[in-house]
Design a protein around this motif. Sequence first.
Motif, PDB file in Angstrom:
ATOM      1  N   SER A 129       0.843  -1.202   0.000  1.00 53.42           N
ATOM      2  CA  SER A 129       0.000   0.000   0.000  1.00 53.42           C
ATOM      3  C   SER A 129       0.874   1.247   0.000  1.00 53.42           C
ATOM      4  N   ARG A 130       0.390   2.291  -0.637  1.00 47.54           N
ATOM      5  CA  ARG A 130       1.115   3.560  -0.664  1.00 47.54           C
ATOM      6  C   ARG A 130       0.366   4.601   0.160  1.00 47.54           C
ATOM      7  N   VAL A 131       1.041   5.675   0.456  1.00 49.12           N
ATOM      8  CA  VAL A 131       0.427   6.766   1.208  1.00 49.12           C
ATOM      9  C   VAL A 131      -0.505   7.544   0.291  1.00 49.12           C
ATOM     10  N   VAL A 132      -1.735   7.755   0.747  1.00 49.35           N
ATOM     11  CA  VAL A 132      -2.744   8.489  -0.019  1.00 49.35           C
ATOM     12  C   VAL A 132      -3.083   9.783   0.726  1.00 49.35           C
ATOM     13  N   GLU A 133      -2.994  10.894   0.027  1.00 51.32           N
ATOM     14  CA  GLU A 133      -3.362  12.167   0.646  1.00 51.32           C
ATOM     15  C   GLU A 133      -4.885  12.315   0.633  1.00 51.32           C
ATOM     16  N   LEU A 134      -5.457  12.533   1.809  1.00 56.92           N
ATOM     17  CA  LEU A 134      -6.900  12.667   1.946  1.00 56.92           C
ATOM     18  C   LEU A 134      -7.364  14.113   1.864  1.00 56.92           C
ATOM     19  N   PHE A 135      -6.517  15.031   2.331  1.00 62.11           N
ATOM     20  CA  PHE A 135      -6.909  16.441   2.352  1.00 62.11           C
ATOM     21  C   PHE A 135      -5.651  17.282   2.487  1.00 62.11           C
ATOM     22  N   HIS A 136      -5.618  18.402   1.763  1.00 63.25           N
ATOM     23  CA  HIS A 136      -4.466  19.303   1.822  1.00 63.25           C
ATOM     24  C   HIS A 136      -4.960  20.750   1.865  1.00 63.25           C
ATOM     25  N   TYR A 137      -4.569  21.444   2.926  1.00 64.07           N
ATOM     26  CA  TYR A 137      -4.952  22.860   3.104  1.00 64.07           C
ATOM     27  C   TYR A 137      -3.695  23.716   3.081  1.00 64.07           C
ATOM     28  N   VAL A 141      -2.401  29.494  -0.750  1.00 64.98           N
ATOM     29  CA  VAL A 141      -2.513  28.990  -2.127  1.00 64.98           C
ATOM     30  C   VAL A 141      -3.968  28.594  -2.357  1.00 64.98           C
ATOM     31  N   THR A 142      -4.685  29.385  -3.147  1.00 67.29           N
ATOM     32  CA  THR A 142      -6.094  29.107  -3.388  1.00 67.29           C
ATOM     33  C   THR A 142      -6.292  28.431  -4.738  1.00 67.29           C
ATOM     34  N   ASN A 143      -7.335  27.619  -4.808  1.00 66.39           N
ATOM     35  CA  ASN A 143      -7.689  26.905  -6.026  1.00 66.39           C
ATOM     36  C   ASN A 143      -8.241  27.889  -7.060  1.00 66.39           C
ATOM     37  N   ALA A 144      -7.694  27.847  -8.281  1.00 63.14           N
ATOM     38  CA  ALA A 144      -8.097  28.798  -9.319  1.00 63.14           C
ATOM     39  C   ALA A 144      -9.560  28.642  -9.709  1.00 63.14           C
ATOM     40  N   ASN A 145     -10.121  27.457  -9.537  1.00 61.61           N
ATOM     41  CA  ASN A 145     -11.497  27.205  -9.966  1.00 61.61           C
ATOM     42  C   ASN A 145     -12.547  27.661  -8.958  1.00 61.61           C
ATOM     43  N   ASN A 146     -12.188  27.663  -7.664  1.00 60.94           N
ATOM     44  CA  ASN A 146     -13.223  27.979  -6.675  1.00 60.94           C
ATOM     45  C   ASN A 146     -12.749  28.863  -5.520  1.00 60.94           C
ATOM     46  N   SER A 147     -11.513  29.362  -5.576  1.00 58.78           N
ATOM     47  CA  SER A 147     -10.949  30.269  -4.564  1.00 58.78           C
ATOM     48  C   SER A 147     -10.815  29.641  -3.180  1.00 58.78           C
ATOM     49  N   LEU A 148     -10.860  28.323  -3.090  1.00 58.60           N
ATOM     50  CA  LEU A 148     -10.681  27.639  -1.806  1.00 58.60           C
ATOM     51  C   LEU A 148      -9.199  27.324  -1.573  1.00 58.60           C
ATOM     52  N   LYS A 159     -15.752  18.295  -8.429  1.00 58.14           N
ATOM     53  CA  LYS A 159     -17.099  18.434  -8.992  1.00 58.14           C
ATOM     54  C   LYS A 159     -18.143  18.656  -7.901  1.00 58.14           C
ATOM     55  N   LYS A 160     -18.043  17.885  -6.814  1.00 62.76           N
ATOM     56  CA  LYS A 160     -19.013  18.023  -5.723  1.00 62.76           C
ATOM     57  C   LYS A 160     -18.805  19.320  -4.950  1.00 62.76           C
ATOM     58  N   ILE A 161     -17.543  19.737  -4.779  1.00 59.18           N
ATOM     59  CA  ILE A 161     -17.259  20.976  -4.053  1.00 59.18           C
ATOM     60  C   ILE A 161     -17.829  22.177  -4.793  1.00 59.18           C
ATOM     61  N   ASN A 162     -17.787  22.154  -6.130  1.00 58.02           N
ATOM     62  CA  ASN A 162     -18.251  23.300  -6.902  1.00 58.02           C
ATOM     63  C   ASN A 162     -19.771  23.439  -6.932  1.00 58.02           C
ATOM     64  N   LYS A 163     -20.447  22.483  -6.337  1.00 60.11           N
ATOM     65  CA  LYS A 163     -21.887  22.651  -6.136  1.00 60.11           C
ATOM     66  C   LYS A 163     -22.086  23.846  -5.211  1.00 60.11           C
ATOM     67  N   LYS A 164     -23.001  24.741  -5.547  1.00 63.78           N
ATOM     68  CA  LYS A 164     -23.108  26.050  -4.894  1.00 63.78           C
ATOM     69  C   LYS A 164     -23.190  25.951  -3.370  1.00 63.78           C
ATOM     70  N   LEU A 171     -16.303  28.021   1.760  1.00 60.80           N
ATOM     71  CA  LEU A 171     -15.714  29.362   1.714  1.00 60.80           C
ATOM     72  C   LEU A 171     -15.887  30.087   3.047  1.00 60.80           C
ATOM     73  N   VAL A 172     -17.027  29.896   3.688  1.00 59.68           N
ATOM     74  CA  VAL A 172     -17.260  30.502   5.015  1.00 59.68           C
ATOM     75  C   VAL A 172     -16.287  29.910   6.038  1.00 59.68           C
ATOM     76  N   ILE A 173     -16.115  28.579   5.999  1.00 60.13           N
ATOM     77  CA  ILE A 173     -15.177  27.927   6.921  1.00 60.13           C
ATOM     78  C   ILE A 173     -13.765  28.429   6.673  1.00 60.13           C
ATOM     79  N   ALA A 174     -13.378  28.543   5.404  1.00 67.46           N
ATOM     80  CA  ALA A 174     -12.040  29.016   5.057  1.00 67.46           C
ATOM     81  C   ALA A 174     -11.797  30.425   5.562  1.00 67.46           C
ATOM     82  N   LYS A 175     -12.824  31.276   5.485  1.00 68.38           N
ATOM     83  CA  LYS A 175     -12.667  32.640   5.972  1.00 68.38           C
ATOM     84  C   LYS A 175     -12.490  32.661   7.486  1.00 68.38           C
ATOM     85  N   MET A 176     -13.239  31.839   8.203  1.00 64.92           N
ATOM     86  CA  MET A 176     -13.104  31.744   9.658  1.00 64.92           C
ATOM     87  C   MET A 176     -11.699  31.287  10.033  1.00 64.92           C
ATOM     88  N   VAL A 177     -11.221  30.244   9.354  1.00 59.80           N
ATOM     89  CA  VAL A 177      -9.891  29.706   9.654  1.00 59.80           C
ATOM     90  C   VAL A 177      -8.820  30.733   9.312  1.00 59.80           C
TER      91      VAL A 177
END
Length: 451
Positions: A129-137, A141-148, A159-164, A171-177
């Motif tokens: 088994s290899r190491v799999v990244e589950l989440f990276h914050y 550095v913000t994502n060009a597609n959704n500013s996250l 695709k699911k994140i870009n759902k409104k 985005l609200v959570i990111a602003k708080m953090v």
Amino acid sequence: MNRLYKIKLENIKNVRAGSICFFDGNKCLNLTGIYGPNGSGKTTFVQTISFIQHIVFNGISNSDFSNFRNYLEIFTNLANGFNNEISSIEITLRNEKGDFIFSTHFTVRNDRIEIIEESMKFRSNKKYSRVVELFHYNKYVTNANNSLPISNLRKSEAKKINKKSNLIELLVIAKMVNQDGGSFIFNSEFFNFLRKSNIFKNELLEGINIFRNFCLDLIIVDSQISGSIYTELLLPIGYAVDNSRGFVSLQIDNEDKIYTEQIVNAKKVIEQINKVLPILVPKLTISLKVKEFQDKEGKFTNIVVMGERGGHRYPLKAESDGIKKIISILSVLINVYNNPNATVVIDELDAGIYEYLLGEIISTISEGGKGLLIFISHNLRPLEVIDYNKVIFTTLNEKNRYIRVKIDSNENLRDAYIRLMQLGGAQEPLFIPVTDSKIRRAFRKAKDREY
């Protein structure tokens, strides 16, 4: 069962780089002692794991730990060791499913710590088994597609994140953090978002829960807690009874008002302590002197901790600091002996405790303990009673602060350590010998006037 597997430090106080593994091959250790000269990274380790606990607890809403001071201000000294270079910690927890790896990168801005990047990874225990990244914050550095500030997204996740509705909430959570400089992964709002959404891999939520459970079973007795014993005013007692964990500070001289829930925990932990204390300190038991009062505000209780020997009852203040130290840590030692999920970290374990008794306690846990006890000590007696693979030595090399020293099976680890300090021969220098003649010359040179 969640066990601490490894912790890695970079640019933390006086540790440029260092890592400690708490497994011997695939076998989890139940004891690790950390030894070394002053200023070589022992207390840095204690503060580092305490910082991780605060990061995780900060995301637990309505918990018993919500009254902790702001960890972003408490731990600023961790990131001041190397001209404010980026500091990082990587901690790996292991269970029957695999390894969950959390890493955090932080610096100091405006006199407090700011977390700028963090990730959660997973490696299954299946072969190859290899190491799999589950989440990276990454805060900057913000994502060009959704500013996250979330990167390395899979196509299905993006695709699911870009759902409104999902995008707005993140985005609200990111602003708080972003405003408080804290953790994104252990933010309580992000945790709630994960529970109701189905965007990221299941192991992400599982990993967060594993770190939470680990930290709830983690008890850290640092030098400040131990130091309060010597004030002769309060006795901090670490406790682990039923499902309760933490510390309760009790008066040992004057009576003190106490909350009802604290009395319940205090009585339970004293009953637990009294099952072992008379074995360690012959004929000694402790109890609470309790008085209930009624005033305009309602009912309250005053208590003071008492000692008892041979039918004579007296305030515990009359006992030695060493006995008070034993009482202070005894409940958590009982817990780490019996509970496979328990991790206990004790700074300056040997302070005030008779060295032979210290060796017997350490030997008992080493032979039969189910959890993990990590202790810092200057007394070398425990080195005579535990295996070399359960000891970490700090070095003078700031780029490789923590090492194990392998010795022959018939060699005494204490003698080997002294020899390596005096004559060298370890993979890293452990100590610079200082002769008494050098100290005398330094003392004479330092005098500022004739007497």
